[in-house]
Write an enzyme that holds these catalytic residues in place. Sequence first.
Site, PDB file in Angstrom:
ATOM      1  N   VAL A   1       1.052   4.129  -3.387  1.00 11.39           N
ATOM      2  CA  VAL A   1       0.597   5.847  -3.587  1.00 11.39           C
ATOM      3  C   VAL A   1       2.092   6.655  -3.763  1.00 11.39           C
ATOM      4  O   VAL A   1       2.762   6.822  -2.853  1.00 11.39           O
ATOM      5  CB  VAL A   1       0.125   6.093  -2.183  1.00 11.39           C
ATOM      6  CG1 VAL A   1      -0.387   7.788  -2.377  1.00 11.39           C
ATOM      7  CG2 VAL A   1      -1.281   5.413  -2.001  1.00 11.39           C
TER       8      VAL A   1
ATOM      9  N   ASP B   1       3.662 -20.491   1.012  1.00  9.54           N
ATOM     10  CA  ASP B   1       3.666 -21.244   0.186  1.00  9.54           C
ATOM     11  C   ASP B   1       2.715 -21.501  -0.961  1.00  9.54           C
ATOM     12  O   ASP B   1       2.470 -20.430  -1.364  1.00  9.54           O
ATOM     13  CB  ASP B   1       3.292 -22.630   1.113  1.00  9.54           C
ATOM     14  CG  ASP B   1       2.077 -22.298   1.655  1.00  9.54           C
ATOM     15  OD1 ASP B   1       1.133 -21.511   1.246  1.00  9.54           O
ATOM     16  OD2 ASP B   1       1.385 -22.997   2.796  1.00  9.54           O
TER      17      ASP B   1
ATOM     18  N   ASP C   1       7.869   5.627  -0.449  1.00 10.66           N
ATOM     19  CA  ASP C   1       8.609   6.528   0.329  1.00 10.66           C
ATOM     20  C   ASP C   1       8.065   6.525   1.811  1.00 10.66           C
ATOM     21  O   ASP C   1       8.518   7.348   2.500  1.00 10.66           O
ATOM     22  CB  ASP C   1       7.941   7.663  -0.258  1.00 10.66           C
ATOM     23  CG  ASP C   1       6.530   8.010  -0.400  1.00 10.66           C
ATOM     24  OD1 ASP C   1       5.848   7.057   0.012  1.00 10.66           O
ATOM     25  OD2 ASP C   1       6.108   9.107  -0.758  1.00 10.66           O
TER      26      ASP C   1
ATOM     27  N   SER D   1       5.398   6.907   3.210  1.00 11.25           N
ATOM     28  CA  SER D   1       4.364   7.895   3.390  1.00 11.25           C
ATOM     29  C   SER D   1       3.155   7.380   4.234  1.00 11.25           C
ATOM     30  O   SER D   1       2.619   7.948   5.001  1.00 11.25           O
ATOM     31  CB  SER D   1       3.666   8.729   1.891  1.00 11.25           C
ATOM     32  OG  SER D   1       3.282   7.465   1.240  1.00 11.25           O
TER      33      SER D   1
ATOM     34  N   GLY E   1       4.786   5.971  -5.218  1.00 13.39           N
ATOM     35  CA  GLY E   1       6.032   5.166  -4.919  1.00 13.39           C
ATOM     36  C   GLY E   1       6.248   4.874  -3.492  1.00 13.39           C
ATOM     37  O   GLY E   1       5.525   5.274  -2.429  1.00 13.39           O
TER      38      GLY E   1
ATOM     39  N   THR F   1      -3.136 -22.054   5.360  1.00 14.86           N
ATOM     40  CA  THR F   1      -1.853 -21.651   5.910  1.00 14.86           C
ATOM     41  C   THR F   1      -1.564 -20.273   5.831  1.00 14.86           C
ATOM     42  O   THR F   1      -0.538 -20.045   5.210  1.00 14.86           O
ATOM     43  CB  THR F   1      -0.589 -22.606   5.362  1.00 14.86           C
ATOM     44  OG1 THR F   1      -0.740 -22.322   4.051  1.00 14.86           O
ATOM     45  CG2 THR F   1      -0.851 -24.120   5.693  1.00 14.86           C
TER      46      THR F   1
ATOM     47  N   HIS G   1       0.751  -1.266   0.010  1.00 15.12           N
ATOM     48  CA  HIS G   1       0.236  -0.115   0.080  1.00 15.12           C
ATOM     49  C   HIS G   1       0.869   1.506  -0.109  1.00 15.12           C
ATOM     50  O   HIS G   1       0.219   2.313  -0.679  1.00 15.12           O
ATOM     51  CB  HIS G   1      -0.928   0.112   1.194  1.00 15.12           C
ATOM     52  CG  HIS G   1      -2.229  -0.889   0.956  1.00 15.12           C
ATOM     53  ND1 HIS G   1      -3.465  -0.464   1.047  1.00 15.12           N
ATOM     54  CD2 HIS G   1      -2.310  -2.234   0.510  1.00 15.12           C
ATOM     55  CE1 HIS G   1      -4.251  -1.688   0.827  1.00 15.12           C
ATOM     56  NE2 HIS G   1      -3.574  -2.446   0.303  1.00 15.12           N
ATOM     57  N   ASP G   2       2.039   1.280   0.570  1.00 10.97           N
ATOM     58  CA  ASP G   2       2.823   2.272   0.436  1.00 10.97           C
ATOM     59  C   ASP G   2       3.306   2.418  -0.916  1.00 10.97           C
ATOM     60  O   ASP G   2       3.213   3.645  -1.352  1.00 10.97           O
ATOM     61  CB  ASP G   2       4.108   1.991   1.532  1.00 10.97           C
ATOM     62  CG  ASP G   2       5.123   3.196   1.479  1.00 10.97           C
ATOM     63  OD1 ASP G   2       4.696   4.564   1.502  1.00 10.97           O
ATOM     64  OD2 ASP G   2       6.370   3.064   1.528  1.00 10.97           O
TER      65      ASP G   2
ATOM     66  N   GLU H   1      -2.407   9.342   4.829  1.00 10.32           N
ATOM     67  CA  GLU H   1      -2.653   8.019   3.995  1.00 10.32           C
ATOM     68  C   GLU H   1      -3.356   6.989   4.797  1.00 10.32           C
ATOM     69  O   GLU H   1      -4.239   6.364   4.508  1.00 10.32           O
ATOM     70  CB  GLU H   1      -1.524   7.866   3.427  1.00 10.32           C
ATOM     71  CG  GLU H   1      -1.439   7.578   2.018  1.00 10.32           C
ATOM     72  CD  GLU H   1       0.043   7.208   1.626  1.00 10.32           C
ATOM     73  OE1 GLU H   1       0.802   8.444   1.419  1.00 10.32           O
ATOM     74  OE2 GLU H   1       0.549   6.123   1.135  1.00 10.32           O
TER      75      GLU H   1
END
Length: 255
Positions: A50, A183, A54, A56, A52, A178, A46-47, A68
């Site tokens: 948005v 896996d 960074d 944020s 790149g 699992t 998720h970082d 964010e």
Amino acid sequence: LSVGALTSNYYAATCPLTEFIVRNTVNQALRSDSTLAGGLLRLHFHDCFVQGCDGSVLIDSTKDNTAEKDSPANLSLRGYEVIDQAKQMLENQCPGVCYDSRGSMKRGCDLCLLLLLLLFVSAGAHTLGAARCASFKKRLSNFDPNNDVDPTLDSNYARMLSRSCTAGDDTQVGFDFTRTRFDVNYFYALQGRMGLLTSDQTLYTNPQTQFIVNGYAMNQASFFSDFQQAMIKMGALDVKEGNQGEIRMNCRQVN
Ligand code: HEM
């Protein structure tokens, strides 16, 4: 490891124990809660998507700015405290190193980002982790005018999900059986029409991607190696270099 502007051992000269400290912190956290592997992996994903990778997503909201992490898509992200812990250990070991190292290095890479990258080593995509019933309950009743239950879902599995979800929207169900192991069981689940989210099952129902699912289900080594490459690329998305951006003293706040 070296991808674009990123290299491993970036702090070799200024804080040689960096990677060791981060790895240790993560391992300790995973020993007390192995489900955090999934949490940390998703945090990284998720970082990166948005503007790149960074870091944020780590920033807390202030009274003037909703961060964010407080947007609806990010509310169930977790694992922030592991990053806080690693950063704290690094500050104790090498105070301020993430502040003053930039001038002496040819290329800059945010320490918080480095933390996220390393956290990644111990994780893998939907083969790890779980979703809350809120994210898939639409598939279990009143699905469309012709079907009560999503017809791409195995009917026994659908019944099991409905039973689990009687406990409420926040009940978590693993993507495969699992949820803390990296896996190929996730791909077996898709083949058995037990993909938890529509986006999971679509990988198998779509003829253009079904062969990939089958390939990975048969060959774990190829999944591991492709995943590794994908994550390296994802982690290098739009990383800020040189004087772009800033290196945060506290991952949760801009300086
Ligand atoms: C089409 C793309 C994707 C969609 C639609 C999607 C959607 C979701 C949703 C809805 C959840 C459950 C959230 C909740 O109920 O709280 C989830 C969990 C998760 N996602 Fe994805 N995801 C996608 C791609 C990815 C990618 C690329 C990664 C990693 C590289 C990833 C890693 C994870 C992990 C590890 C979890 C479990 C988190 C936990 O256990 O706390 N996902 N995803």
